[in-house]
Write a protein that holds these residues in place. Structure first.
Motif, short mmCIF file in Angstrom:
data_model
loop_
_atom_site.label_atom_id
_atom_site.label_comp_id
_atom_site.label_asym_id
_atom_site.label_seq_id
_atom_site.Cartn_x
_atom_site.Cartn_y
_atom_site.Cartn_z
N ALA A 40 6.54 0.98 8.78
CA ALA A 40 6.90 1.34 7.23
C ALA A 40 7.76 0.53 6.53
O ALA A 40 8.97 0.10 7.23
CB ALA A 40 7.19 2.68 7.19
N LYS B 126 -1.91 -2.27 9.58
CA LYS B 126 -0.92 -3.57 10.23
C LYS B 126 -1.47 -4.51 11.04
O LYS B 126 -1.25 -5.67 11.25
CB LYS B 126 0.25 -2.63 10.88
CG LYS B 126 1.43 -2.32 9.83
CD LYS B 126 2.02 -3.54 9.33
CE LYS B 126 3.26 -3.17 8.29
NZ LYS B 126 3.71 -4.46 7.75
N ILE C 281 0.86 -1.07 0.20
CA ILE C 281 -0.13 -0.03 0.07
C ILE C 281 0.85 1.14 -0.20
O ILE C 281 1.77 1.27 0.79
CB ILE C 281 -1.01 -0.06 1.07
CG1 ILE C 281 -1.91 -1.04 1.23
CG2 ILE C 281 -1.72 1.28 1.18
CD1 ILE C 281 -2.70 -1.32 2.49
N GLY D 85 -2.09 3.56 8.62
CA GLY D 85 -0.94 2.56 8.45
C GLY D 85 -0.85 1.52 9.75
O GLY D 85 -0.89 0.58 9.68
N LEU E 88 3.89 -1.36 3.34
CA LEU E 88 3.60 0.15 3.56
C LEU E 88 4.74 1.10 3.18
O LEU E 88 5.60 1.03 3.53
CB LEU E 88 2.95 0.72 5.16
CG LEU E 88 1.88 -0.10 5.77
CD1 LEU E 88 1.66 0.52 7.16
CD2 LEU E 88 0.72 -0.11 4.65
N TYR F 21 5.09 5.25 2.57
CA TYR F 21 4.49 6.59 2.79
C TYR F 21 5.14 7.45 1.78
O TYR F 21 6.44 7.39 1.48
CB TYR F 21 5.04 6.66 4.15
CG TYR F 21 4.06 6.02 5.31
CD1 TYR F 21 2.72 6.26 5.61
CD2 TYR F 21 4.79 5.17 5.97
CE1 TYR F 21 2.09 5.67 6.35
CE2 TYR F 21 3.98 4.15 6.96
CZ TYR F 21 2.77 4.64 7.06
OH TYR F 21 2.09 3.74 8.14
#
Length: 236
Positions: free
Chosen positions: A122, A94, A75, A90, A102, A104
């Motif tokens: 992340a 998770k 994502i 996020g 993830l 960002y």
């Protein structure tokens, strides 16, 4: 000699390599989340050359609600989204999809913000003005279970920058619910509207608001909103 059809008998000799190649060739499933529709479209066109883009979302709230059904591998999400920002989204994602990667996106090169992102799980951190040239590589790194951070933040740095980020103290110690409340208040919603959105009573929102002010030693609602902006809880 009898012909071996791997589709009928994948376990037959010689078929294992074909199965592995098919798995490798399977395109990763990507979700994009950003409130800037033009940027989302540009990234979608870029990524569709390499991956399968299975969905796009304009805010963190809709992303959290719809992501699981799309079974994403990665994502890519903006930090400064309305309703629910990327960091809060996020953290929730998770919990729902622990194996998802993830990545960002942000306009902010603040190391504290990057530290918070990596602390929350992340796999990548990109600055938007360089993301077009880095995004495909960042996704491939995430799929290989590696971390990626834009070179704009790591140039002239010595040592493991990402590991140092993960060890940094976070800029605030607010709970997930407090951050949700603060973002909605900072977006200009009344306590009654925030309560309706979060399905709690206005008294509960007031409790969170004044607890945050006391916890952060802030004297007014204006100072609380300024804190939200400085901490990237809400985009300026």
């Amino acid at each position: 000699m009898q012909e071996v059809r791997c589709g009928q008998d994948p376990g037959a000799p010689g078929c294992g390599g074909i199965t592995k190649r098919r798995n490798i060739m399977k395109r990763a499933r990507i979700i994009l989340a950003d409130d800037h529709s033009l940027l989302v479209e540009a990234f979608r066109l870029l990524l569709e050359q390499h991956f399968e883009v299975v969905g796009t979302f304009p805010d963190g709230y809709k992303l959290v609600a719809g992501a699981a059904a799309l079974a994403p591998d990665v994502i890519v999400l903006d930090i400064g989204m309305p309703v629910m920002n990327g960091l809060i989204a996020g953290q929730r994602l998770k919990e729902i999809l622990p194996r998802v990667k993830l990545i960002y996106l942000t306009m902010n090169q603040d190391p504290d913000l990057a530290a918070e992102a990596f602390r929350l799980g992340a796999s990548g951190f990109l600055v938007k003005n360089s993301a077009a040239s880095e995004l495909v590589h960042a996704i491939n790194e995430a799929l290989l279970a590696r971390s990626y951070i834009t070179p704009l933040m790591t140039k002239d740095m010595v040592g493991s920058f990402i590991q140092n980020l993960k060890r940094r103290k976070t800029r605030h110690q607010l709970t997930l619910r407090q951050r949700e409340v603060l973002q909605l208040l900072a977006e200009g919603r009344s306590m009654k509207e925030v309560a309706f959105h979060l399905n709690v009573t206005p008294r509960t929102i007031a409790f969170h608001k004044y607890t945050m002010m006391d916890q952060l030693q802030l004297k007014s609602s204006a100072e609380l909103i300024q804190y939200a902006l400085k901490s990237s809880i809400v985009a300026a």
